[in-house]
Design a protein around this motif. Sequence first.
Motif, short mmCIF file in Angstrom:
data_model
loop_
_atom_site.label_atom_id
_atom_site.label_comp_id
_atom_site.label_asym_id
_atom_site.label_seq_id
_atom_site.Cartn_x
_atom_site.Cartn_y
_atom_site.Cartn_z
N HIS A 1 0.83 -1.21 0.00
CA HIS A 1 0.00 0.00 0.00
C HIS A 1 0.87 1.26 0.00
CE1 HIS A 1 -3.49 2.51 0.83
NE2 HIS A 1 -2.81 3.10 1.81
N GLY A 2 2.05 1.16 0.63
CA GLY A 2 3.01 2.24 0.52
C GLY A 2 3.26 3.05 1.77
N LEU A 3 2.63 2.69 2.89
CA LEU A 3 2.88 3.41 4.14
C LEU A 3 3.64 2.50 5.09
CD1 LEU A 3 2.37 6.06 5.72
CD2 LEU A 3 0.36 4.94 6.73
N LEU A 4 4.92 2.79 5.28
CA LEU A 4 5.78 1.99 6.15
C LEU A 4 6.04 2.66 7.48
CD1 LEU A 4 8.51 0.73 3.63
CD2 LEU A 4 6.24 -0.21 4.11
N ASN B 1 4.93 6.45 9.90
CA ASN B 1 4.26 7.76 9.93
C ASN B 1 4.39 8.49 11.26
OD1 ASN B 1 2.13 5.48 10.37
ND2 ASN B 1 1.25 7.23 11.42
N TYR B 2 5.38 8.06 12.10
CA TYR B 2 5.59 8.70 13.41
C TYR B 2 4.23 8.69 14.12
CZ TYR B 2 6.79 12.44 16.77
OH TYR B 2 6.99 13.21 17.88
N CYS B 3 3.83 9.79 14.76
CA CYS B 3 2.50 9.81 15.37
C CYS B 3 1.52 10.67 14.59
CB CYS B 3 2.57 10.24 16.84
SG CYS B 3 3.32 11.83 17.12
N PHE B 4 1.85 10.94 13.31
CA PHE B 4 0.83 11.48 12.43
C PHE B 4 -0.28 10.44 12.30
CE2 PHE B 4 4.63 13.79 11.01
CZ PHE B 4 4.15 15.09 11.02
N PRO B 5 -1.52 10.86 12.16
CA PRO B 5 -2.62 9.89 12.13
C PRO B 5 -2.53 8.92 10.96
CG PRO B 5 -3.43 12.11 12.56
CD PRO B 5 -1.99 12.26 12.16
N SER B 6 -2.96 7.68 11.21
CA SER B 6 -3.13 6.69 10.13
C SER B 6 -4.35 5.85 10.45
CB SER B 6 -1.90 5.79 9.99
OG SER B 6 -1.80 4.90 11.07
N GLU B 7 -5.01 5.37 9.42
CA GLU B 7 -6.22 4.59 9.63
C GLU B 7 -5.93 3.28 10.34
OE1 GLU B 7 -10.17 3.03 7.21
OE2 GLU B 7 -8.33 3.48 6.10
N HIS C 1 8.30 5.23 16.76
CA HIS C 1 7.68 4.17 15.98
C HIS C 1 6.32 3.77 16.53
CE1 HIS C 1 11.15 3.55 13.37
NE2 HIS C 1 11.91 3.67 14.45
N THR C 2 5.67 4.69 17.24
CA THR C 2 4.39 4.36 17.84
C THR C 2 3.39 3.91 16.77
OG1 THR C 2 2.62 5.19 19.29
CG2 THR C 2 3.54 6.75 17.73
N GLY C 3 2.82 2.74 16.97
CA GLY C 3 1.82 2.25 16.03
C GLY C 3 2.31 2.18 14.60
N ASN C 4 3.51 1.62 14.40
CA ASN C 4 4.02 1.46 13.04
C ASN C 4 2.97 0.78 12.17
OD1 ASN C 4 5.36 -0.73 11.13
ND2 ASN C 4 6.63 1.11 11.12
N PRO C 5 2.70 1.30 10.97
CA PRO C 5 1.60 0.77 10.16
C PRO C 5 1.68 -0.73 9.87
CG PRO C 5 2.39 2.84 9.26
CD PRO C 5 3.35 2.46 10.34
N ILE C 6 2.88 -1.21 9.57
CA ILE C 6 3.00 -2.64 9.26
C ILE C 6 2.79 -3.48 10.51
CG2 ILE C 6 4.61 -4.42 8.47
CD1 ILE C 6 5.70 -2.50 6.47
#
Length: 458
Positions: free
Chosen positions: A104-107, A109-115, A331-336
């Motif tokens: 998907h391309g998001l590896l 995002n620091y603590c910027f919001p992600s779904e 690395h809080t809540g790393n997307p992967i």
Amino acid sequence: MISRERNLMYSLEPKEVPHINTKYRRIVTKIPVPESLPILERLQKYEPRSMTGQPPIVWDRAEELQVYDKFGNMWLDWSSGVLVTNAGHGRREVRDAIIQQAEHGLLHNYCFPSEVRSLLAEKLVNLAPANMDKAFLLTTGAEATENALKLARTYGHQHGGKEKNVIISFEDAFHGRTLGAQMMGGMPGLKTWITHPDPDIIQLPFPDGYYHENLTFEDFEADLAIRDIDPDHVAGVILETYQGATACFAPQDYIQRLRQWCTQHDALLIFDEVQAGFGRTGKFFGFEHYGVEADLICCGKGISSSLPLSAVLGNSRVMDIYPPGAMTSTHTGNPICCAAALANIDLILNEHLVENAEKVGKVMQAGLYHIQQQKSDIIGIVQGRGLVYGLLIVKPGTKEPDRALATKIVQHAFEQGLLFFSPVGGATVKIAPPLIITEEAVQEGLEVFASAIEQARV
């Protein structure tokens, strides 16, 4: 060339062992595998010595219950990679979730919001007890316990001033390898490097049913009085749901009275669930066995069955103490990692692995008790619940731990295709297979374990 005796506990000299080929185990080479020695020696050369000390298997891949090397051998895994792979090794659903998120391309995002992070936080809160409404995602168990320390202290200062600063933990506890985590830990040998220990972090004896078999909650209160600690100065009490070095649970009455005491003195009760959570004990959260509410829960390991992820769960009255930007992690809540955790939790729930841990755990427990009866002179106690157990190996007729014998047991099991990690807490052989294990696989493992104990005594 690195010495083949530098593995600390296990020889790196290849040894002829009987070949084995069953549904769950396969050994077809010398052990350790001669062709694996360059890899082991390279690791010894370039990694710290502290990274040695596990049975000398070079993992190539791991699937469900088994670990494989690339030389044709297959081990029945009773380690879960140190209690991580609750849903099994390399589950396709987890791998697919990782691949899809990566593609998907998001590896990062620091603590910027992600779904994906929002979905995991929501899922964890919905699975947590009703009094909890916030989840803070981190990376390691130690990071989670450090955060709980920070929150408890800050909460204490806000509700009782700077004097409400005392953190109580327990002897023989393990809360991680960072500074605060090790100061809360109860193993003196791990803390010799700390030159200025925090005087307001104290350890009390844990009611382990063996070395402290008659300990009561009155002893907890008496110990505080002896140390001249005002209960109203206690900011928090942290304990492992079961002690990780042994797998011993405290008596239910003791924990229920501790809960009442914490409520009375406005101290946070913190359960370190890093090993116990996500079905390991036959409950989704292990502390549920005690019939109490927690103020904070520290999670890790089995949360993803794979990638590094941890979490602190709690109520907003504590979790929202810090303003925006003041409690974060790179690395809080790393997307992967979040994607892996979501898939893992779905597996645990949809395949009823919590219930399986309870059901199959009873078969495991009965088998281990039988082995103890046969070897009662060297097995001091069997402790645990669900699919985590610890067998304390002692010198005959004593309560003195026998680390050398425990290590030989692990080695002989390894040579027969049953994989444990090295003894913990001195001389405890820890048993923690993936929660997908069947009764058939448990029975085969028990037979090998009994054989390994017999061979180790020779």
